[in-house]
Design a protein around this motif. Structure first.
Motif, PDB file in Angstrom:
ATOM      1  N   ILE A   1      38.217  48.122  30.413  1.00 33.13           N
ATOM      2  CA  ILE A   1      38.977  48.357  29.172  1.00 33.13           C
ATOM      3  C   ILE A   1      38.142  49.096  28.127  1.00 33.13           C
ATOM      4  O   ILE A   1      38.655  49.931  27.383  1.00 33.13           O
ATOM      5  CB  ILE A   1      39.495  47.016  28.611  1.00 33.13           C
ATOM      6  N   SER A   2      36.845  48.801  28.094  1.00 32.18           N
ATOM      7  CA  SER A   2      35.978  49.420  27.092  1.00 32.18           C
ATOM      8  C   SER A   2      35.550  50.839  27.463  1.00 32.18           C
ATOM      9  O   SER A   2      34.915  51.525  26.658  1.00 32.18           O
ATOM     10  CB  SER A   2      34.722  48.563  26.891  1.00 32.18           C
ATOM     11  N   GLY A   3      35.902  51.268  28.684  1.00 32.56           N
ATOM     12  CA  GLY A   3      35.516  52.610  29.105  1.00 32.56           C
ATOM     13  C   GLY A   3      34.194  52.659  29.836  1.00 32.56           C
ATOM     14  O   GLY A   3      33.684  53.742  30.140  1.00 32.56           O
ATOM     15  N   GLY A   4      33.625  51.507  30.147  1.00 24.91           N
ATOM     16  CA  GLY A   4      32.364  51.472  30.884  1.00 24.91           C
ATOM     17  C   GLY A   4      32.548  51.723  32.375  1.00 24.91           C
ATOM     18  O   GLY A   4      31.585  51.912  33.107  1.00 24.91           O
ATOM     19  N   ALA A   5      33.801  51.705  32.828  1.00 27.27           N
ATOM     20  CA  ALA A   5      34.128  51.987  34.228  1.00 27.27           C
ATOM     21  C   ALA A   5      35.480  52.676  34.267  1.00 27.27           C
ATOM     22  O   ALA A   5      36.311  52.500  33.360  1.00 27.27           O
ATOM     23  CB  ALA A   5      34.165  50.694  35.046  1.00 27.27           C
ATOM     24  N   ASP A   6      35.699  53.466  35.309  1.00 26.26           N
ATOM     25  CA  ASP A   6      36.980  54.152  35.486  1.00 26.26           C
ATOM     26  C   ASP A   6      37.933  53.322  36.338  1.00 26.26           C
ATOM     27  O   ASP A   6      39.147  53.340  36.134  1.00 26.26           O
ATOM     28  CB  ASP A   6      36.769  55.514  36.154  1.00 26.26           C
ATOM     29  N   VAL A   7      37.352  52.635  37.315  1.00 28.11           N
ATOM     30  CA  VAL A   7      38.121  51.824  38.262  1.00 28.11           C
ATOM     31  C   VAL A   7      37.451  50.467  38.386  1.00 28.11           C
ATOM     32  O   VAL A   7      36.215  50.374  38.389  1.00 28.11           O
ATOM     33  CB  VAL A   7      38.187  52.505  39.649  1.00 28.11           C
ATOM     34  N   ALA A   8      38.255  49.420  38.491  1.00 31.34           N
ATOM     35  CA  ALA A   8      37.704  48.075  38.688  1.00 31.34           C
ATOM     36  C   ALA A   8      38.173  47.528  40.025  1.00 31.34           C
ATOM     37  O   ALA A   8      39.314  47.761  40.439  1.00 31.34           O
ATOM     38  CB  ALA A   8      38.144  47.145  37.563  1.00 31.34           C
ATOM     39  N   LEU A   9      37.279  46.819  40.702  1.00 27.52           N
ATOM     40  CA  LEU A   9      37.650  46.073  41.905  1.00 27.52           C
ATOM     41  C   LEU A   9      37.566  44.607  41.524  1.00 27.52           C
ATOM     42  O   LEU A   9      36.485  44.044  41.366  1.00 27.52           O
ATOM     43  CB  LEU A   9      36.700  46.377  43.065  1.00 27.52           C
ATOM     44  N   VAL A  10      38.749  43.985  41.384  1.00 30.45           N
ATOM     45  CA  VAL A  10      38.795  42.629  40.855  1.00 30.45           C
ATOM     46  C   VAL A  10      40.143  42.020  41.233  1.00 30.45           C
ATOM     47  O   VAL A  10      41.031  42.717  41.729  1.00 30.45           O
ATOM     48  CB  VAL A  10      38.599  42.668  39.305  1.00 30.45           C
ATOM     49  N   GLY A  11      40.290  40.735  41.019  1.00 32.88           N
ATOM     50  CA  GLY A  11      41.538  40.070  41.350  1.00 32.88           C
ATOM     51  C   GLY A  11      42.698  40.543  40.496  1.00 32.88           C
ATOM     52  O   GLY A  11      42.545  40.801  39.295  1.00 32.88           O
ATOM     53  N   SER A  12      43.890  40.639  41.108  1.00 31.92           N
ATOM     54  CA  SER A  12      45.065  41.139  40.388  1.00 31.92           C
ATOM     55  C   SER A  12      45.493  40.250  39.229  1.00 31.92           C
ATOM     56  O   SER A  12      46.206  40.695  38.320  1.00 31.92           O
ATOM     57  CB  SER A  12      46.240  41.290  41.369  1.00 31.92           C
ATOM     58  N   GLU A  13      45.064  38.992  39.254  1.00 32.18           N
ATOM     59  CA  GLU A  13      45.438  38.096  38.151  1.00 32.18           C
ATOM     60  C   GLU A  13      44.911  38.608  36.812  1.00 32.18           C
ATOM     61  O   GLU A  13      45.518  38.371  35.763  1.00 32.18           O
ATOM     62  CB  GLU A  13      44.930  36.669  38.419  1.00 32.18           C
TER      63      GLU A  13
END
Length: 338
Positions: free
Chosen positions: A84-96
């Motif tokens: 959300i802060s722009g430190g990453a373009d894509v996240a790999l994390v739980g859908s919750e």
């Protein structure tokens, strides 16, 4: 006549030379062509995410013109903050986590666009060896669970209830320990049972620190456990990039599906330099046998419903979010057709 032959031969040599130079320049251009940078923040480092590491090690992202960098940000909250802060373009994390962000009234919601794993990836580890395990053995014991509100914890409670155990009445449930320190807490003597990811669970078993007695993945069924997601604004501005990214993921998923546990372990070993190769092979085989690795990137509606049921059962579903609101299968469907 001889002059004509010489002239023709000289012309041919010049043509060949020019063609060779053009070919060299073309190759140089291809080599120096700038790759598009994409930053991934992964919620933890685990063999559970083997297809992601295969996409990196086998060059599937580079084949799509992407220069992918990977950073581990332990815990769903930290991973989502990075995104959300722009430190990453894509996240790999739980859908919750995408549901939590949406429920907080986000103007730029986080969209799930490619699923990587389709079962829970944790295992129940007992401190003592148990020859004939049954879930009733947890009653009256101390269970070191995962972080409250996270998918592992919610699945853990869902499975306990499935076996007639009230996690808040029938045992002592500890879930206030930071995600990155749960394994260390158990190793230090906290709890008689713990919920762990691989390869930590198998390493503990090898070192005599615990014994794997059950799989939460087998018990909970299919669920969008970990997915690649990005902010809606990023996806709209970078449609081509998301498609390339998803295609690389799909290539990796197909590669994992068609190769042996030993080959997969070999392909991802550089991401686990301190893990015994034999343990890695065992872990991959365990995940493959229970169908944890998704064979394609589509997150279907049935899985989304199962996710919400698990969240609701745990008392963690902030609001009922429609499947199409936070899931985009357009890219997954497109790369699968091609």
């Amino acid at each position: 006549m001889k002059k004509s032959v010489k002239f023709s031969f000289s012309f041919l040599l010049i043509a060949i030379l020019m063609f060779s130079l053009a070919a060299c320049n073309s190759n140089d251009d291809a080599k120096t062509k700038k790759l598009e940078k994409v930053r991934i923040a992964e919620v933890t480092r685990s063999i559970f995410y083997a297809p992601q590491y295969v996409a990196l090690s086998k060059g599937f992202f580079k084949e799509e013109g992407l220069d992918v960098t990977l950073t581990t940000t332990p815990g769903g909250d930290k991973t989502m903050t990075a995104l959300i802060s722009g430190g990453a373009d894509v996240a790999l994390v739980g859908s919750e986590t995408s549901i939590y962000v949406y429920a907080q009234g986000a103007n730029d919601p986080v969209i799930n666009f490619a699923q990587l794993t389709q079962t829970d990836g944790t295992f129940l580890v007992a401190r003592d060896k148990i020859d004939n395990f049954s879930w009733d053995l947890l009653k009256g014991k101390t269970f070191l669970g995962q972080r409250k509100g996270g998918m592992p914890q919610m699945v853990g409670e869902f499975v306990l209830k499935k076996h007639g155990i009230d996690p808040h009445q029938d045992l002592t449930l500890i879930q206030n320990i930071d995600f990155a320190n749960i394994a260390n807490a158990f190793a230090s003597g906290t709890g008689e049972f713990v919920q762990l990811f691989e390869p930590t669970a198998s390493i503990f078993e090898k070192e005599g620190k615990g014994h794997i007695v059950a799989s939460f993945g087998k018990e909970s069924g299919h669920v969008p456990y970990t997915c690649f997601m990005a902010k809606e604004s990023f996806i709209k501005k970078n449609n081509a990039t998301i498609e390339k990214f998803t295609r690389a993921v799909y290539k990796a998923q197909q590669w994992v599906e068609s190769h042996s546990a030993e080959e997969i372990a070999k392909a991802v070993e550089s991401y686990f330099p301190d893990t015994d190769p034999q343990i890695m092979k065992t872990v991959v085989e365990r995940y493959k046998s229970q169908g944890s690795f998704a064979t394609d990137p589509i997150l279907d509606e049935e899985e989304w419903t199962n996710l919400k049921n698990i969240m609701n059962e745990a008392g963690e579903l902030p609001k009922d979010v429609d499947y199409k609101t936070l899931v985009n299968t357009e890219f997954a469907e497109k790369v699968m057709k091609k």
